[in-house]
Design a protein around this motif. Structure first.
Motif, mmCIF file in Angstrom:
data_model
loop_
_atom_site.group_PDB
_atom_site.id
_atom_site.type_symbol
_atom_site.label_atom_id
_atom_site.label_comp_id
_atom_site.label_asym_id
_atom_site.label_seq_id
_atom_site.Cartn_x
_atom_site.Cartn_y
_atom_site.Cartn_z
ATOM 1 N N PHE A 110 0.345 -11.083 10.297
ATOM 2 C CA PHE A 110 0.356 -10.404 9.003
ATOM 3 C C PHE A 110 0.790 -11.276 7.832
ATOM 4 O O PHE A 110 0.456 -10.959 6.690
ATOM 5 C CB PHE A 110 1.280 -9.181 9.078
ATOM 6 N N LEU A 111 1.531 -12.343 8.071
ATOM 7 C CA LEU A 111 2.102 -13.167 7.013
ATOM 8 C C LEU A 111 2.745 -12.274 5.944
ATOM 9 O O LEU A 111 3.632 -11.507 6.265
ATOM 10 C CB LEU A 111 1.059 -14.131 6.435
ATOM 11 N N TYR A 112 2.227 -12.327 4.705
ATOM 12 C CA TYR A 112 2.804 -11.512 3.624
ATOM 13 C C TYR A 112 1.833 -10.423 3.149
ATOM 14 O O TYR A 112 1.937 -9.955 2.023
ATOM 15 C CB TYR A 112 3.219 -12.406 2.460
ATOM 16 N N HIS A 113 0.909 -10.018 4.003
ATOM 17 C CA HIS A 113 -0.073 -9.014 3.620
ATOM 18 C C HIS A 113 0.521 -7.603 3.687
ATOM 19 O O HIS A 113 1.433 -7.323 4.463
ATOM 20 C CB HIS A 113 -1.316 -9.114 4.498
ATOM 21 N N ALA A 114 -0.046 -6.716 2.866
ATOM 22 C CA ALA A 114 0.487 -5.362 2.731
ATOM 23 C C ALA A 114 0.086 -4.448 3.882
ATOM 24 O O ALA A 114 0.857 -3.588 4.304
ATOM 25 C CB ALA A 114 0.013 -4.748 1.411
ATOM 26 N N VAL A 115 -1.142 -4.575 4.375
ATOM 27 C CA VAL A 115 -1.709 -3.702 5.408
ATOM 28 C C VAL A 115 -1.597 -2.230 4.976
ATOM 29 O O VAL A 115 -1.227 -1.349 5.761
ATOM 30 C CB VAL A 115 -1.069 -3.938 6.794
ATOM 31 N N ILE A 116 -1.922 -1.979 3.710
ATOM 32 C CA ILE A 116 -1.952 -0.599 3.211
ATOM 33 C C ILE A 116 -3.371 -0.136 2.935
ATOM 34 O O ILE A 116 -3.573 1.005 2.515
ATOM 35 C CB ILE A 116 -1.099 -0.432 1.933
ATOM 36 N N SER A 117 -4.369 -0.990 3.187
ATOM 37 C CA SER A 117 -5.751 -0.578 2.918
ATOM 38 C C SER A 117 -6.177 0.649 3.717
ATOM 39 O O SER A 117 -6.930 1.477 3.192
ATOM 40 C CB SER A 117 -6.725 -1.745 3.153
#
Length: 509
Positions: free
Chosen positions: A259-266
């Motif tokens: 995930f690194l710094y991704h939001a994963v809210i899509s």
């Protein structure tokens, strides 16, 4: 007698959805249904199915708590008609309703089905988006090319996000040059906020486990948010803990960090648990408060009010045939490695394994690993499209098709992109640590152990020369190819042909 049915679809779990605003709480009945047709028109990832069903069930309970009469059909209900049209007719007969309301679906397939019903189904515009379909059509009028960057600027002006008067904050519209750092040595973030399934979600998980056990993808562990409150907590967590570094490393990829710094809210945004403006305003507020740098916030906001709005406009502008376009006439079947079969290419193995486990991969993994390989290898874009539609929790056709058919596979002939997004192995090596542990050698251009991306890159350019050699953004690559020794060019093409033959025959590559 009931006045109308009000249909709420699985990606419409928004309390301010148009159909609810139009409905009368005193006389209309809200209907929701988990149906086999929608759960299986492609082989959806089990996590995706579970997320949608769980969010639907919680939303139905919320509507009942708000005073709506709701009828809800679970997938295993013996009376379930198996399709959205069938459920509408069943409920209409049950309650004596003569018509139905629905917010317009995000797929031409379902729009058509609802338009062919024996009772009127009034489809209202989905106004959860910043740009309406008519606005987008007006923006396209008279333009020779439909480049997202100019559309994005209009959305910035319309919303006022990151604007200082009529000028962009920081004096420029786009900070991409600051957002392309290679993978860092360490990531100081544990990933997106995770949620422990409650009793209701566990019931959904058991149902999906029983019914979709053969689908590609791991169902458990399951950590998605499934209601609006949880989704907002996930957003706040990202804004505080990850957004400050998101911009720098948004294109980076790591073997041991999904995930690194991704939001994963899509998934939450595309299902309706979050709205685009609330997300962007939260990010902008972090910048205003000095909690996140402008390059990170601008890059994040651009993905939502720029790219997301743009691809929706393209989908409805281009019409129902868009997902089946194949401008490059690519016909190779999707290889088994996309479904988890063994491959010696570490970048593909990592991207597919992450997709299997999480129903998620970030945009560069999708574009420059799985998408890049499919384009270079000449895989049928419709099969690629159906794979992306199936395996990602945030995938609905309106958002997925332009990203895949247009951006990733250039199958629309250049509607979305001015050139195909292809690269050799060098790009993947620069932006990740994948190549260090790969069976192939990224620095090797031909011969035993040469990176397949290096071979396929030139093979792609050579076989599509008539189309692309006069493209200003690709001319340098053709000049480089032409300067190569003829014997080396022949070797590259022969080795690429051998690789593609092995790929088509099902050998491990």
């Amino acid at each position: 007698m009931v006045s109308r049915l009000v249909l709420i679809l699985g990606d419409q779990v928004s309390p301010d959805i148009a159909a609810l605003r139009e409905a009368d709480k005193g006389t209309d009945i809200v209907m929701m249904a988990e149906v086999a047709d929608e759960a299986s028109y492609v082989g959806h990832h089990p996590k995706k199915i579970a997320f949608i069903f769980a969010a639907m069930r919680k939303f139905a309970a919320r509507l009942e708590g708000d005073g709506w009469k709701v009828v809800y059909t679970k997938l295993d209900d013996p009376k379930n008609a198996g399709s959205i049209p069938g459920e509408i007719l069943r409920r209409a007969e049950e309650f004596g309703a003569q018509e139905a309301l629905v917010t317009r679906p995000g797929e031409w397939r379902l729009i058509g089905l609802l338009g062919d019903m024996p009772i009127p189904v009034h489809q209202l515009e989905d106004d959860r988006f910043i740009c309406s379909e008519s606005e987008f059509q007006s923006w396209t009028a008279g333009r020779k090319s439909l480049r997202m960057e100019y559309f994005y600027r209009e959305m910035r002006r319309k919303t006022g996000l990151l604007m200082e008067g009529d000028k962009p904050a920081g004096g420029q519209w786009n900070f991409d040059h600051e957002n392309r750092k290679p993978a860092p040595d360490e990531v100081h973030h544990s990933g997106p906020m995770q949620f422990t399934p409650d009793e209701g979600v566990e019931e959904v998980l058991d149902l999906v486990e029983a019914r979709f056990a053969d689908n590609f993808g791991q169902l458990r562990p399951f950590h998605f948010a499934t209601d609006q409150d949880q989704a907002r907590r996930a957003l706040s967590y990202f804004i505080k803990h990850a957004l400050p570094r998101f911009g720098d490393y948004q294109d980076a990829m790591l073997n041991d960090n999904k995930f690194l710094y991704h939001a994963v809210i899509s998934p939450y945004l595309n299902a309706g648990l979050l709205g685009p403006l609330e997300i962007c305003q939260a990010a902008e507020e972090a910048w205003k408060n000095g909690d996140a740098p402008l390059n990170a916030v601008e890059g994040f906001i651009r993905q939502i009010i720029g790219w997301r709005e743009y691809v929706r406009g393209i989908y409805f502008l281009e019409g129902p045939d868009y997902p089946r376009r194949n401008a490059l006439n690519h016909q190779r079947k999707l290889p088994a490695l996309y479904w988890g079969a063994e491959t010696k290419m570490n970048c593909l193995s990592k991207a597919v394994a992450q997709t299997r486990d999480e129903a998620y991969a970030h945009h560069i993994q999708r574009l420059m690993v799985t998408g890049n390989f499919a384009l270079l290898a000449g895989i049928d874009p419709h099969e690629v499209h159906e794979w992306y539609l199936a395996v990602y929790a945030d995938a609905y056709e309106w958002v997925e098709a332009p990203n895949t058919v247009g951006m990733s596979q250039f199958a629309d002939g250049g509607v979305v992109g001015s050139k195909p997004y292809v690269s050799s192995g060098n790009y993947i090596d620069r932006m990740s640590d994948y190549c260090k542990s790969c069976a192939y050698k990224v620095k090797k251009k031909t011969g035993q152990g040469a990176c397949p991306f290096n071979l396929l890159y030139w093979h792609f350019l050579n076989r599509h020369r008539d189309r692309f050699e006069n493209n200003p953004r690709m001319a340098n690559m053709y000049r480089t190819w032409d300067r190569m020794d003829e014997g080396r060019r022949d070797t590259v093409l022969a080795e690429a042909d051998d690789f593609l033959s092995c790929l088509s025959s099902g050998e491990t590559v």
